[in-house]
Design an enzyme around this catalytic site. Structure first.
Site, PDB file in Angstrom:
ATOM      1  N   CYS A 185      38.603  51.263  31.209  1.00 63.11           N
ATOM      2  CA  CYS A 185      37.261  51.927  31.447  1.00 63.11           C
ATOM      3  C   CYS A 185      37.392  53.494  31.523  1.00 63.11           C
ATOM      4  O   CYS A 185      36.682  54.266  30.618  1.00 63.11           O
ATOM      5  CB  CYS A 185      36.346  51.330  32.278  1.00 63.11           C
ATOM      6  SG  CYS A 185      37.285  50.909  33.890  1.00 63.11           S
TER       7      CYS A 185
HETATM    8  N1  LIG Z   1      36.040  45.277  35.520  1.00 62.84           N
HETATM    9  C1  LIG Z   1      36.008  46.303  34.562  1.00 62.84           C
HETATM   10  O1  LIG Z   1      35.286  47.252  34.688  1.00 62.84           O
HETATM   11  C2  LIG Z   1      37.320  46.490  33.527  1.00 62.84           C
HETATM   12  C3  LIG Z   1      37.086  47.484  32.501  1.00 62.84           C
HETATM   13  C4  LIG Z   1      38.277  47.326  31.676  1.00 62.84           C
HETATM   14  C5  LIG Z   1      39.409  46.689  31.658  1.00 62.84           C
HETATM   15  N2  LIG Z   1      39.163  45.595  32.780  1.00 62.84           N
HETATM   16  C6  LIG Z   1      40.509  44.555  32.801  1.00 62.84           C
HETATM   17  O2  LIG Z   1      40.044  43.519  32.210  1.00 62.84           O
HETATM   18  C7  LIG Z   1      40.691  42.566  33.276  1.00 62.84           C
HETATM   19  C8  LIG Z   1      40.000  41.343  33.802  1.00 62.84           C
HETATM   20  O3  LIG Z   1      39.265  42.230  34.901  1.00 62.84           O
HETATM   21  P1  LIG Z   1      37.745  41.695  35.684  1.00 62.84           P
HETATM   22  O4  LIG Z   1      37.210  42.955  36.147  1.00 62.84           O
HETATM   23  O5  LIG Z   1      36.855  41.004  34.616  1.00 62.84           O
HETATM   24  O6  LIG Z   1      38.579  40.864  36.622  1.00 62.84           O
HETATM   25  P2  LIG Z   1      38.143  39.723  37.525  1.00 62.84           P
HETATM   26  O7  LIG Z   1      36.450  39.689  37.743  1.00 62.84           O
HETATM   27  O8  LIG Z   1      38.700  39.944  38.776  1.00 62.84           O
HETATM   28  O9  LIG Z   1      38.177  38.330  36.854  1.00 62.84           O
HETATM   29  C9  LIG Z   1      39.574  37.845  36.700  1.00 62.84           C
HETATM   30  C10 LIG Z   1      39.487  36.616  35.682  1.00 62.84           C
HETATM   31  O10 LIG Z   1      40.848  36.178  35.652  1.00 62.84           O
HETATM   32  C11 LIG Z   1      41.005  34.881  36.149  1.00 62.84           C
HETATM   33  N3  LIG Z   1      42.302  34.789  36.707  1.00 62.84           N
HETATM   34  C12 LIG Z   1      42.806  35.386  37.746  1.00 62.84           C
HETATM   35  N4  LIG Z   1      43.908  35.372  37.937  1.00 62.84           N
HETATM   36  C13 LIG Z   1      44.409  34.390  37.093  1.00 62.84           C
HETATM   37  C14 LIG Z   1      45.794  33.841  37.002  1.00 62.84           C
HETATM   38  N5  LIG Z   1      46.897  33.871  37.678  1.00 62.84           N
HETATM   39  N6  LIG Z   1      45.835  32.757  36.017  1.00 62.84           N
HETATM   40  C15 LIG Z   1      44.560  32.568  35.287  1.00 62.84           C
HETATM   41  N7  LIG Z   1      43.473  32.886  35.382  1.00 62.84           N
HETATM   42  C16 LIG Z   1      43.251  33.948  36.209  1.00 62.84           C
HETATM   43  C17 LIG Z   1      39.798  34.693  37.123  1.00 62.84           C
HETATM   44  O11 LIG Z   1      39.452  33.338  37.022  1.00 62.84           O
HETATM   45  P3  LIG Z   1      39.928  32.081  37.894  1.00 62.84           P
HETATM   46  O12 LIG Z   1      40.347  32.795  39.317  1.00 62.84           O
HETATM   47  O13 LIG Z   1      38.702  31.316  38.324  1.00 62.84           O
HETATM   48  O14 LIG Z   1      40.765  31.430  37.466  1.00 62.84           O
HETATM   49  C18 LIG Z   1      38.675  35.407  36.495  1.00 62.84           C
HETATM   50  O15 LIG Z   1      38.095  34.735  35.319  1.00 62.84           O
HETATM   51  C19 LIG Z   1      41.595  43.271  34.166  1.00 62.84           C
HETATM   52  O16 LIG Z   1      42.956  43.402  33.632  1.00 62.84           O
HETATM   53  C20 LIG Z   1      41.014  44.607  34.228  1.00 62.84           C
HETATM   54  O17 LIG Z   1      41.896  45.605  34.619  1.00 62.84           O
HETATM   55  C21 LIG Z   1      38.367  45.595  33.544  1.00 62.84           C
END
Ligand SMILES: NC(=O)c1ccc[n+]([C@@H]2O[C@H](COP(=O)([O-])OP(=O)(O)OC[C@H]3O[C@@H](n4cnc5c(N)ncnc54)[C@H](OP(=O)(O)O)[C@@H]3O)[C@@H](O)[C@H]2O)c1
Length: 367
Positions: A169
């Site tokens: 982001c």
């Molecule tokens: N948030 C932002 O603004 C943003 C912006 C750009 C990029 N990103 C990137 O996008 C990715 C996701 O970010 P997010 O902010 O959406 O994260 P988040 O809210 O923490 O969600 C993470 C997701 O991954 C799942 N997960 C976590 N560990 C896992 C594992 N070991 N195996 C399988 N599933 C797993 C979780 O579900 P369960 O625990 O229920 O399985 C959850 O659905 C990250 O790499 C982040 O750096 C985020």
């Protein structure tokens, strides 16, 4: 299995919806992908995964989607790459870095196209990944085939990509304003300073004391100083644009809002502009540069007149706003941008890449 022979292509002229899956659909960017894909005109959401919500329907976990017919029937499943590869043609990974690669490897091997929102495939160098992410790269052999998912800069390679690495982001909020200026030679590659403020959803949906309401509300704080992880991809892409190694100063801040990123960039023009005529000439060049780069881009809004970027104008949209000012007192060019970290900074950008890859209008499902 031979991945090259089994890759499933998505014909641009295809009228049937493409089956898509989201791994990590219960997180913030996963939820945003659900929102966008449920109503996408060319996609059919066939699988959503979550370990903690496995067995529950989309409507149960996200009541805001309950009125969509799919939300009643589509249930979260435990993430299983082999099953997903049988169900979906395109798989979005909204997982923590490190974990995403564990899914990308088998999905690609079984012919799926992968659009990864994590940092796992954004860097060209496994050594730089290890330096910034603190562990060896989980699949270095895939780095060469990944395409950086910034359509405004990589549209042509995205059309053929099997593995798309959607940018971070903060990088989106910095690269889109700076890359055209570097490419045009209007600013010096040295001395770039970036200050960014991000909403708390940027940290993901996790229970950590730093991100509790009482800790964040009515509070502003810097973090990740001086070597935030996103510097690795920002400097990689700026160096490619400049044709010389670029090192920048970057300070992110946590702002007490749910979503949105505001970035202010302090840049050194290659020409002096203390005289009014010099400033006017440089101003015309900056305008021409941005118009040439983004005049036809559907998701870049170049602000004119007195308008300045504001997160409230872009939250919930795939837009990035960009404005600039010359400061004759300091000799700097100030450029500002605003985007939604979860849309143009993550899931919307991933859908934009999906549209480019499949040959649909780039705005499909995003307006
Ligand atoms: N948030 C932002 O603004 C943003 C912006 C750009 C990029 N990103 C990137 O996008 C990715 C996701 O970010 P997010 O902010 O959406 O994260 P988040 O809210 O923490 O969600 C993470 C997701 O991954 C799942 N997960 C976590 N560990 C896992 C594992 N070991 N195996 C399988 N599933 C797993 C979780 O579900 P369960 O625990 O229920 O399985 C959850 O659905 C990250 O790499 C982040 O750096 C985020």
């Amino acid at each position: 299995m031979n991945a090259e022979k089994t890759v499933k292509s998505v014909a641009p002229e295809s009228r049937s919806p493409v089956p898509v899956a989201i791994v990590g659909a219960s997180g913030y960017s996963g939820e945003e992908l659900v929102r966008l894909l449920l109503t996408h005109p060319h996609a059919e959401l066939v699988a959503v995964t979550s370990r903690q919500y496995a067995g529950q329907s989309l409507a149960q976990v996200f009541p805001r989607f309950a009125s969509h017919p799919r939300a009643q029937t589509l249930r979260f499943t435990e993430p299983n790459a082999d099953l997903l590869a049988r169900q979906a043609q395109v798989v979005f990974l909204a997982l923590p870095h490190g974990v995403a690669a564990e899914f990308a490897v088998p999905l690609l091997a079984q012919g799926c196209q992968v659009i990864d929102l994590s940092a796992d495939f954004r860097l060209r160098s496994a050594a730089v990944y290890e330096e910034f992410y603190g562990h060896p790269h989980p699949a270095p052999e895939l780095l060469a085939q990944a395409v950086y998912g910034l359509p405004e800069l990589y549209r042509e390679p995205l059309r053929e990509a099997r593995l798309i690495a959607a940018p971070g982001c903060y990088p989106t909020s910095i690269l889109l304003p700076v890359v055209p200026l570097l490419r045009a030679g209007l600013i010096k590659p040295a001395g770039i300073i970036a200050d960014s403020l991000s909403g708390v959803s940027g940290a993901g949906r996790k229970a950590e004391a730093d991100y509790l309401f009482v800790e964040c509300n009515e509070s502003l704080r810097p973090y990740g100083v001086p070597k935030h992880r996103h510097l690795s991809e920002i400097e990689q892409e700026l160096s490619l644009a400049a044709g010389t190694p670029v090192v920048i100063q970057f300070t992110p801040h946590l702002a007490p809002v749910n979503r949105g990123i505001l970035t202010t960039l302090y840049l050194a023009p290659t020409k002096h502009f203390q005289q009014a005529a010099e400033a006017s000439e440089l101003g015309d060049q900056v305008v021409a540069c941005y118009r040439a780069a983004y005049g036809k881009e559907p998701f870049v809004r170049l602000l004119a007149g007195k308008s300045l970027p504001d997160t409230k104008n872009v939250v919930g949209t795939n837009l990035i706003e960009i404005a600039w000012r010359l400061d004759p007192r300091t000799g700097r060019l100030i450029v500002m941008s605003a985007e939604d970290n979860l849309v143009k900074g993550a899931s919307g950008q991933a859908i934009q890449c999906f549209n480019v890859r499949c040959g649909w209008p780039e705005t499909a499902g995003l307006l």
